[in-house]
Design a protein around this motif. Structure first.
Motif, short mmCIF file in Angstrom:
data_model
loop_
_atom_site.label_atom_id
_atom_site.label_comp_id
_atom_site.label_asym_id
_atom_site.label_seq_id
_atom_site.Cartn_x
_atom_site.Cartn_y
_atom_site.Cartn_z
N ARG A 1 0.93 -1.27 0.05
CA ARG A 1 -0.03 -0.06 0.00
C ARG A 1 0.75 1.12 -0.21
NH1 ARG A 1 -5.60 -1.16 0.83
NH2 ARG A 1 -6.07 -3.32 1.43
N VAL A 2 2.13 1.12 0.66
CA VAL A 2 3.02 2.44 0.63
C VAL A 2 3.45 2.79 -0.64
CG1 VAL A 2 5.12 3.19 1.68
CG2 VAL A 2 3.52 2.24 3.05
N ALA A 3 3.88 1.52 -1.31
CA ALA A 3 4.46 1.72 -2.57
C ALA A 3 3.50 1.92 -3.81
CB ALA A 3 4.97 0.03 -3.04
N LEU A 4 2.13 1.43 -3.51
CA LEU A 4 1.17 1.94 -4.61
C LEU A 4 1.10 3.48 -4.10
CD1 LEU A 4 -1.49 -0.64 -4.46
CD2 LEU A 4 -0.36 0.01 -6.48
N GLY A 5 1.01 3.73 -3.10
CA GLY A 5 0.49 5.29 -2.90
C GLY A 5 1.66 6.24 -3.63
#
Length: 199
Positions: free
Chosen positions: A162-166
């Motif tokens: 989720r951090v990477a996608l954000g």
């Protein structure tokens, strides 16, 4: 989404399925997901609408399969890139590959540029199965030596994804994602500490 699963998925695709999926991917890339329609995909693929609907009952089903193919390619590449690496190195590789995938994939680039809200919708549906991708990251970390309870590893993988996608969907001026060295350094400094000492 382990490598064995990639082989199973590929083996079950018929020539017609491959033609439909390849064509659908091009239509999604050209017009975006929302504007793409089954009639256009059928015409370009040289099949009838009923042929598509028999295999993929809705546009969401068709798009989900296109996305899953992209994911299968990503995890096959990630498996190769992380062979012989420890979990911390695997996090760096996964982030760098994820950033490159979005830059190199006309499909994901199109979504990021014109329909980024779809990532939020997909994360709560079966169309873009965040859990499946997180499970793939957890599998990679486990294969690289992560020694944590399954639940903890699953949550860490989910957070990392989720951090990477954000960062990918909502770029920051603090990171030049076109600079692979900067991307790797960013992952090493800020994402690796999330997993801590897991080996």
């Amino acid at each position: 989404m382990a490598q064995a699963e990639v082989g199973i998925e590929a083996a079950t695709e018929s020539m017609t399925d491959r033609t439909i999926l390849d064509t659908a991917r091009k239509v999604f890339e050209t017009y975006g997901v929302r504007r793409a329609n089954i009639e256009d995909i059928a015409a370009r693929a040289g099949v009838s609408r009923s042929t598509i609907y028999r295999r993929f009952p809705t546009k969401d089903d068709l798009f989900e399969r296109v996305v899953r193919r992209e994911g299968e390619l990503f995890f096959a590449t990630l498996d190769q890139a992380t062979t012989g690496r420890n979990p911390q190195q695997a996090v760096v590789e996964a982030f760098a590959l994820g950033v490159r995938l979005v830059q190199d994939s006309p499909l994901y680039s199109r979504i990021v540029e014109s329909e980024p809200e779809l990532f939020g919708l997909f994360s709560r549906s079966d169309v873009f199965p965040i859990r499946r991708f997180a499970d793939g990251i957890a599998h990679t970390l486990r294969r690289c030596g992560a020694d944590l309870p399954d639940a903890d590893l699953a949550n860490i993988a989910d957070i990392l994804l989720r951090v990477a996608l954000g960062i990918i969907v909502f770029p920051t001026d603090r990171l030049d994602i076109s600079d692979q060295d900067a991307v790797r350094d960013y992952a090493a400094r800020y994402l690796v500490p999330i997993i801590g000492d897991v080996s």
